[in-house]
Design an enzyme around this catalytic site. Structure first.
Site, PDB file in Angstrom:
ATOM      1  N   ARG A  24      10.565   7.705  -2.779  1.00 31.55           N
ATOM      2  CA  ARG A  24      11.985   7.879  -3.105  1.00 31.55           C
ATOM      3  C   ARG A  24      12.332   7.391  -4.512  1.00 31.55           C
ATOM      4  O   ARG A  24      13.404   7.673  -5.029  1.00 31.55           O
ATOM      5  CB  ARG A  24      12.853   7.148  -2.067  1.00 31.55           C
ATOM      6  CG  ARG A  24      13.058   7.966  -0.798  1.00 31.55           C
ATOM      7  CD  ARG A  24      13.824   7.180   0.231  1.00 31.55           C
ATOM      8  NE  ARG A  24      12.991   6.186   0.891  1.00 31.55           N
ATOM      9  CZ  ARG A  24      13.457   5.211   1.670  1.00 31.55           C
ATOM     10  NH1 ARG A  24      14.757   5.100   1.860  1.00 31.55           N
ATOM     11  NH2 ARG A  24      12.634   4.341   2.242  1.00 31.55           N
TER      12      ARG A  24
ATOM     13  N   SER B 190      19.562 -11.632 -57.197  1.00 31.53           N
ATOM     14  CA  SER B 190      19.843 -10.493 -56.324  1.00 31.53           C
ATOM     15  C   SER B 190      18.865  -9.361 -56.624  1.00 31.53           C
ATOM     16  O   SER B 190      18.451  -9.169 -57.768  1.00 31.53           O
ATOM     17  CB  SER B 190      21.266  -9.995 -56.565  1.00 31.53           C
ATOM     18  OG  SER B 190      22.171 -11.004 -56.189  1.00 31.53           O
TER      19      SER B 190
ATOM     20  N   ALA C 263       0.812  -1.220   0.000  1.00 29.01           N
ATOM     21  CA  ALA C 263       0.000   0.000   0.000  1.00 29.01           C
ATOM     22  C   ALA C 263       0.841   1.264   0.000  1.00 29.01           C
ATOM     23  O   ALA C 263       0.335   2.350  -0.244  1.00 29.01           O
ATOM     24  CB  ALA C 263      -0.933   0.001   1.216  1.00 29.01           C
TER      25      ALA C 263
ATOM     26  N   ASP D 276       7.951  -5.134  -2.082  1.00 29.10           N
ATOM     27  CA  ASP D 276       9.136  -4.476  -2.634  1.00 29.10           C
ATOM     28  C   ASP D 276      10.442  -5.137  -2.184  1.00 29.10           C
ATOM     29  O   ASP D 276      11.467  -4.482  -2.070  1.00 29.10           O
ATOM     30  CB  ASP D 276       9.136  -2.994  -2.252  1.00 29.10           C
ATOM     31  CG  ASP D 276       9.128  -2.777  -0.740  1.00 29.10           C
ATOM     32  OD1 ASP D 276       9.061  -3.768   0.008  1.00 29.10           O
ATOM     33  OD2 ASP D 276       9.199  -1.604  -0.314  1.00 29.10           O
TER      34      ASP D 276
END
Ligand code: UD1
Ligand code: MG
Length: 493
Positions: free
Chosen positions: A21, A416, A16, A114
């Site tokens: 940062r 070619s 939550a 995290d």
């Protein structure tokens, strides 16, 4: 209970927080390392326990976070935290939601969204120790040189864990403690429920601290213990982009090492990046500067690199992929790709086939043994087996509004600089002359030529570029200016 839900009663993942940062418009737990979001790693570790319930507590950027989680794991429960702050409140919200189907009993694991290097294995060890000892709470801890900011583990003289003190609430003496709370725990559900009811916001941060549950559980007569991990990476959170990169590098180091131990040769581990979602066989060789992403798989004896980035690419046994940027493609066994090749989604190269230097491909199926060796573009096309596409061939697949398909048979030989103006088809065994612009279908076994006949205007340079080095050298080689008797330009074809 289904056989795959044989683990703890629940895992609750706290997600939550705001993650300010990170300084990002993307919510922190959606940032990625090793090909997965931070919360994706948390989900993988949680799922490895096979919990009966999995809940994630969200609040910051709720919609973005919730839809990301649901896409990764549709069975995970999304729980909203209200405006009361704190990890204790977050767990209380999850417990209330989970209890709505009848009160949970047994072990409840709490972890964070995290902490991306945490493994299911370490969590399983925590749960095993918690259950074997009949604990009320077992907290995962680590001993750090610099414990600033963390909750400190309080122990009695005999070593018994008595509680956790948050850094901001700690005395100087308590701040000297280097054993910290990771924020990862196993709880007895009933103890957790009744302790949380007594947790207040009476502390330095005015939050409901989950950490207060330890002392409350002890007061109620429960056993509280710690599992200390030596592996600090597994309990380290990513709070800013510096930590994110450090965790990403460590995760990669671990992933690369695990593949080497499983039989993959990695010539330069430091420049080799492998997502957590990639699968490699024994005796694969990865050369320096190789990045393997997403669902990429590489089969036995294949060599990838140097300088190759593959995302969602399947490389077949014994194939070679050199200096290539590829995505969404399949490379057959013993085929070869590169150097300097761009494989776009939908490229399927058959066994022993080749896509050589300076080729771009997209949405093309190339049959076994067919070769597109140098310089060209093949898009929205189907090429049969044992066909040789000459140098510089282009599928002109786009008419400015729509894409069209080129279908080339087996055993075809194109000259070619052939251009295939799609939609167009070439039958099996067809040939094309150099420079052909193919606008109409070519039957099996036909030669198609479409360039204008060649004309030589003799003496043209002497007449039109007098005084140049070209004129001087042409004259020295015997050329003469055109006169009234010079024959008209000849045609040859
Ligand atoms: C918390 C612990 C601390 C521990 C540290 C480890 C408490 C009171 N403190 O501190 O002892 O050493 O983690 O990193 O638990 N979250 C919510 N809702 C909230 C607040 C937080 O879901 O209201 C989530 C955050 O998204 C994050 C995790 O909980 O994933 C930890 O929150 P954070 O604010 O970082 O806690 P710390 O103060 O670092
Ligand atoms: Mg924190």
């Amino acid at each position: 209970m289904s056989p795959e839900n044989t683990g703890p009663a629940a895992v609750i993942v706290l997600a939550a927080g705001a993650g300010t940062r990170m300084k990002s418009r993307t919510p922190k737990i959606l940032h990625e390392i090793g090909g997965r979001s931070l919360v994706g790693h948390a989900l993988a570790a949680a799922r490895a326990l096979h919990p009966q319930e999995l809940a994630l507590v969200v609040r910051h950027e709720r919609e973005l976070v919730a839809s990301h989680i649901t896409a990764l794991d549709p069975d995970a429960r999304i729980v909203d935290q209200d405006e009361v702050p704190g990890t204790g409140r977050a767990v209380e919200a999850a417990l209330e939601a989970l209890d709505s189907r009848g009160p949970l009993s047994g072990t409840v694991v709490v972890t964070y969204g995290d902490v991306p290097l945490l493994t299911g294995q370490l969590l399983a060890g925590l749960v095993a120790s918690h259950e074997a000892d009949g604990n009320a709470v077992t907290v995962l801890t680590a001993v750090l040189d610099d414990a600033t900011g963390y909750g400190r583990i309080l122990r009695a003289a005999g070593g018994t864990v008595t509680g956790i003190r948050e850094h901001k609430d700690a005395t100087d003496a308590e701040r000297g403690i280097r054993e910290v709370n990771s924020g990862i725990y196993a709880f007895d559900a009933a103890v957790l429920r009744s302790a949380l009811a007594h947790v207040t916001t009476d502390n330095a941060q005015g939050e409901k601290y989950l950490t207060d549950v330890l002392a409350l559980a002890r007061e109620a007569g429960g056993r509280v213990a710690a599992v200390v991990t030596e592996d600090r990476w597994q309990v380290e959170g990513a709070n800013d982009r510096v930590q994110l990169a450090a965790l990403g590098a460590e995760l990669n180091r671990r992933t690369v090492e695990a593949w080497m131990r499983a039989g993959v040769t990695v010539v330069d581990p430091a420049s080799t990046w492998i997502d957590a979602t990639v699968t490699l066989d024994e005796d694969v060789r990865l050369l320096p500067n190789t990045q393997l992403h997403g669902t990429t798989t590489v089969a036995r004896d294949a060599v990838v690199g140097p300088d190759t980035t593959l995302t969602d690419v399947h490389v077949g046994e014994g194939a070679k992929v050199i200096r290539t940027h590829g995505s969404g493609s399949t490379i057959g066994a013993h085929a070869s790709v590169g150097p300097f090749t761009y494989l776009r989604p939908g490229t399927v190269l058959g066994e022993t086939g080749k896509i050589g230097a300076f080729y771009e491909t997209k949405n093309v199926t190339i049959g076994r043994g067919s070769k597109l060796s140098h310089l060209g573009y093949a898009g929205d096309a189907e090429i049969g087996e044992d066909t040789n596409i000459g140098c510089g061939n282009i599928t002109a697949n786009y008419d400015g509004e729509k894409k069209h398909r080129t279908v080339i048979g087996s055993g075809v030989r194109t000259g070619s600089n052939t251009v295939f103006v799609a939609p167009v088809q070439l039958g099996d065994g067809a040939y094309s002359g150099a420079g052909a612009i193919i606008r109409r279908d070519v039957p099996a076994g036909a030669l198609t030529v479409s360039v204008a006949k060649q004309r030589n205007a003799e003496g043209w340079v002497l007449e039109n570029r007098p005084g140049t080095i070209s004129a001087a050298l042409a004259e020295a080689a015997g050329a003469t200016p055109p006169t009234s008797t010079t024959p008209a330009p000849t045609e040859e074809g």
